[in-house]
Design a protein around this motif. Structure first.
Motif, PDB file in Angstrom:
ATOM      1  N   ARG B 118       0.869  -1.176   0.000  1.00 15.96           N
ATOM      2  CA  ARG B 118       0.000   0.000   0.000  1.00 15.96           C
ATOM      3  C   ARG B 118       0.903   1.221   0.000  1.00 15.96           C
ATOM      4  O   ARG B 118       1.926   1.256   0.686  1.00 15.96           O
ATOM      5  N   CYS B 119       0.497   2.227  -0.748  1.00 16.14           N
ATOM      6  CA  CYS B 119       1.285   3.440  -0.851  1.00 16.14           C
ATOM      7  C   CYS B 119       0.937   4.379   0.293  1.00 16.14           C
ATOM      8  O   CYS B 119      -0.219   4.698   0.521  1.00 16.14           O
ATOM      9  N   LEU B 120       1.956   4.822   1.037  1.00 14.12           N
ATOM     10  CA  LEU B 120       1.689   5.669   2.190  1.00 14.12           C
ATOM     11  C   LEU B 120       1.767   7.146   1.864  1.00 14.12           C
ATOM     12  O   LEU B 120       1.193   7.972   2.550  1.00 14.12           O
ATOM     13  N   LYS B 121       2.541   7.471   0.825  1.00 13.54           N
ATOM     14  CA  LYS B 121       2.533   8.871   0.410  1.00 13.54           C
ATOM     15  C   LYS B 121       2.616   8.922  -1.105  1.00 13.54           C
ATOM     16  O   LYS B 121       2.968   7.959  -1.754  1.00 13.54           O
ATOM     17  N   ASP B 122       2.305  10.078  -1.645  1.00 13.41           N
ATOM     18  CA  ASP B 122       2.407  10.264  -3.092  1.00 13.41           C
ATOM     19  C   ASP B 122       3.862  10.169  -3.512  1.00 13.41           C
ATOM     20  O   ASP B 122       4.719  10.858  -2.954  1.00 13.41           O
ATOM     21  N   LYS B 137       0.288   6.420  -5.844  1.00 13.59           N
ATOM     22  CA  LYS B 137      -0.465   7.518  -5.243  1.00 13.59           C
ATOM     23  C   LYS B 137      -0.850   7.093  -3.843  1.00 13.59           C
ATOM     24  O   LYS B 137      -1.077   5.917  -3.570  1.00 13.59           O
ATOM     25  N   LYS B 138      -0.966   8.068  -2.954  1.00  6.60           N
ATOM     26  CA  LYS B 138      -1.263   7.739  -1.563  1.00  6.60           C
ATOM     27  C   LYS B 138      -2.503   6.877  -1.461  1.00  6.60           C
ATOM     28  O   LYS B 138      -3.521   7.169  -2.067  1.00  6.60           O
ATOM     29  N   ASN B 139      -2.389   5.820  -0.672  1.00  6.79           N
ATOM     30  CA  ASN B 139      -3.475   4.869  -0.394  1.00  6.79           C
ATOM     31  C   ASN B 139      -3.746   3.873  -1.517  1.00  6.79           C
ATOM     32  O   ASN B 139      -4.590   3.008  -1.363  1.00  6.79           O
ATOM     33  N   SER B 140      -3.060   4.008  -2.665  1.00  5.54           N
ATOM     34  CA  SER B 140      -3.274   3.011  -3.717  1.00  5.54           C
ATOM     35  C   SER B 140      -2.581   1.721  -3.311  1.00  5.54           C
ATOM     36  O   SER B 140      -1.597   1.746  -2.582  1.00  5.54           O
ATOM     37  N   GLN B 141      -3.114   0.593  -3.780  1.00  5.62           N
ATOM     38  CA  GLN B 141      -2.499  -0.692  -3.468  1.00  5.62           C
ATOM     39  C   GLN B 141      -2.032  -1.344  -4.745  1.00  5.62           C
ATOM     40  O   GLN B 141      -2.658  -1.221  -5.790  1.00  5.62           O
ATOM     41  N   HIS B 142      -0.889  -2.044  -4.652  1.00  3.95           N
ATOM     42  CA  HIS B 142      -0.333  -2.671  -5.840  1.00  3.95           C
ATOM     43  C   HIS B 142       0.214  -4.036  -5.512  1.00  3.95           C
ATOM     44  O   HIS B 142       0.564  -4.322  -4.380  1.00  3.95           O
ATOM     45  N   PHE B 143       0.294  -4.872  -6.547  1.00  2.00           N
ATOM     46  CA  PHE B 143       0.892  -6.197  -6.423  1.00  2.00           C
ATOM     47  C   PHE B 143       2.165  -6.152  -7.249  1.00  2.00           C
ATOM     48  O   PHE B 143       2.115  -6.214  -8.474  1.00  2.00           O
ATOM     49  N   MET B 144       3.298  -5.981  -6.557  1.00  2.00           N
ATOM     50  CA  MET B 144       4.533  -5.703  -7.291  1.00  2.00           C
ATOM     51  C   MET B 144       5.642  -6.685  -6.958  1.00  2.00           C
ATOM     52  O   MET B 144       5.617  -7.314  -5.905  1.00  2.00           O
ATOM     53  N   PRO B 145       6.661  -6.767  -7.821  1.00  6.08           N
ATOM     54  CA  PRO B 145       7.807  -7.626  -7.528  1.00  6.08           C
ATOM     55  C   PRO B 145       8.475  -7.153  -6.244  1.00  6.08           C
ATOM     56  O   PRO B 145       8.679  -5.949  -6.044  1.00  6.08           O
ATOM     57  N   ARG B 146       8.812  -8.095  -5.391  1.00  4.92           N
ATOM     58  CA  ARG B 146       9.318  -7.736  -4.075  1.00  4.92           C
ATOM     59  C   ARG B 146      10.614  -6.939  -4.137  1.00  4.92           C
ATOM     60  O   ARG B 146      10.810  -6.004  -3.368  1.00  4.92           O
ATOM     61  N   TRP B 147      11.508  -7.319  -5.069  1.00  4.97           N
ATOM     62  CA  TRP B 147      12.798  -6.652  -5.067  1.00  4.97           C
ATOM     63  C   TRP B 147      12.694  -5.179  -5.452  1.00  4.97           C
ATOM     64  O   TRP B 147      13.547  -4.396  -5.114  1.00  4.97           O
ATOM     65  N   LYS B 148      11.634  -4.801  -6.143  1.00  2.00           N
ATOM     66  CA  LYS B 148      11.469  -3.402  -6.504  1.00  2.00           C
ATOM     67  C   LYS B 148      10.946  -2.595  -5.321  1.00  2.00           C
ATOM     68  O   LYS B 148      11.091  -1.381  -5.264  1.00  2.00           O
ATOM     69  N   CYS B 149      10.291  -3.284  -4.389  1.00  2.00           N
ATOM     70  CA  CYS B 149       9.632  -2.563  -3.288  1.00  2.00           C
ATOM     71  C   CYS B 149      10.532  -2.321  -2.085  1.00  2.00           C
ATOM     72  O   CYS B 149      10.298  -1.411  -1.289  1.00  2.00           O
ATOM     73  N   GLU B 150      11.544  -3.175  -1.956  1.00  2.00           N
ATOM     74  CA  GLU B 150      12.359  -3.171  -0.727  1.00  2.00           C
ATOM     75  C   GLU B 150      12.765  -1.784  -0.251  1.00  2.00           C
ATOM     76  O   GLU B 150      12.527  -1.409   0.891  1.00  2.00           O
ATOM     77  N   GLN B 151      13.415  -1.026  -1.119  1.00  2.00           N
ATOM     78  CA  GLN B 151      13.942   0.246  -0.650  1.00  2.00           C
ATOM     79  C   GLN B 151      12.833   1.244  -0.356  1.00  2.00           C
ATOM     80  O   GLN B 151      12.902   2.006   0.605  1.00  2.00           O
TER      81      GLN B 151
END
Lengths: 226, 163
Positions: B118-122, B137-151
């Motif tokens: 879930r996106c916490l800020k824009d 965008k804030k509050n949007s939810q996504h199903f993404m590859p884990r390695w892209k999300c880590e940082q």
């Protein structure tokens, strides 16, 4: 005569070719990476660098990426290969991080050791790690000098990093599993009323020992840290 | 109590009548110097400790630190941090031979390939591996590859949704 000579030469050529061609299969390469990773993770000291393994694994990852680009999207194989790539990347990153952390932690001692290495002796550090270690050392020294100039009164001793940064604790205990049978390993006594004794390490057995006792066996691959 | 001895010595000197020199208090001086040494060493430890924390900030947050944290740095610490991340970047680029490897990623062993976040800020547009971009965008939810999300998770932009 000519025929015999040719035959001999051909065989010599084949032999050296075979020696050079001792390439590991991808599975063997990854197994070697995992061994290096575990050893580095559990050893208190910086172990010998394995840049050949690092380079080969990077090549392997590149190949896998290229294969994936060519594959059909949505193919189940793609998912599985991606997972495998992630796993390999994690192990490789973790291995290199372990080393970097130790280099940062013990940099004065590691650099001192490098200085006193003999000509043909293998370096602990890869060339890139050596550059990093020197830059890290220069950075820390510049930092301390800057602070000293600003804040410290001149009558106090400048910091001797070699003395104040602690050395790796080679007396720490590690778990290990034996890959090649070892005989007559000398174990030093813990307390004054004990005497030193020898043990035989059977292949496949597991032990908890002082790192110092078995350090050369880790380097040679006779034992594996776990 | 720190500095008590030092103050005592100073008072001793002040109490002596003008021109008179009290006996050289060797013991007192030695005690003060020992105190100074102890304080100095403690200070060195604290300074070094701060440096270790600054170093771990690079690994936690990435090469751009939140301004709230940067505000607390001494000038020398900022310089140290800048040199450190340059050194680290050079090293990571040199790994392997071509392109290098970002070892500040993949901090945890992989469990699943994709995760729900879930996106916490824009944040704006974010490109994923196969070229597609996602609008964070804030509050949007996504199903993404884990390695892209880590940082982004570490930076507080995304939050891992555990259902």
């Amino acid at each position: 005569m000519a025929g015999e000579g040719d035959g001999e030469d051909a065989e010599l050529f084949r032999d050296s070719e075979q020696e050079e061609e001792e390439i590991l299969t991808p599975a063997q390469l990854i197994a070697k990476l995992e061994e290096a990773w575990l050893n580095e993770k559990y050893s208190p000291d910086l172990l010998e660098n394995k840049s050949e393994i690092v380079e080969c694994v990077m090549e392997q990852l590149d190949h896998m990426e290229q294969n994936l680009q060519r594959a059909r999207k949505g193919d189940l194989k793609v998912t599985i290969h991606r997972m495998e790539m992630e796993r390999i990347r994690y192990v490789l990153s973790s291995y290199l991080r372990s080393r970097l952390q130790k280099i940062e932690r013990f940099f004065p001692h590691i650099l001192e050791k490098e200085k006193s290495l003999l000509e043909a002796a293998p370096s602990c550090l890869s060339p890139q790690e050596f550059t990093f270690a020197k830059e890290y050392s220069a950075n820390c020294e510049a930092f301390l000098r800057g602070l000293a100039l600003r804040h410290m009164p001149p009558n106090l001793q400048p910091l001797d990093l070699l003395k104040s940064v602690p050395k790796p604790n080679l007396d720490s205990f590690v778990f290990l599993t034996v890959k090649e049978r070892q005989e007559n390993i000398l174990v030093e006594p813990e307390t004054e009323d004990q005497r030193e004794y020898t043990v035989d390490l059977e292949e496949g057995s597991q032990h908890l020992m002082k790192y110092k006792t078995i350090a050369p066996l880790v380097a040679s691959g006779a034992v594996q840290l776990i | 109590m720190f500095c008590e001895k030092a103050i005592e010595l100073i008072r001793e000197l002040q109490r002596a009548a003008d021109g008179q020199l009290p006996a050289f208090n060797e013991d007192g001086i030695r005690q003060v110097l020992e105190e100074m040494k102890a304080l100095y060493e403690q200070n060195q430890t604290d300074v070094y400790d701060r440096l270790l924390r600054i170093r771990s900030l690079r690994w936690e947050y990435g090469s751009v630190l939140p301004s709230g944290i940067r505000f607390h740095f001494a000038a020398e610490e900022t310089e140290w941090f800048n040199q450190y991340k340059k050194s680290l970047a050079t090293y990571m680029r040199s790994i392997g031979g071509e392109g290098g490897l970002d070892i500040t990623q993949d901090m945890k062993p992989p469990k699943s390939l994709f995760i729900e976040v879930r996106c916490l800020k824009d944040y704006g547009e974010y490109e994923i591996d196969d070229g597609t971009t996602v609008l964070l965008k804030k509050n949007s939810q996504h199903f993404m590859p884990r390695w892209k999300c880590e940082q982004l998770i570490r930076q507080g932009v995304l939050e891992h949704v555990l259902s």
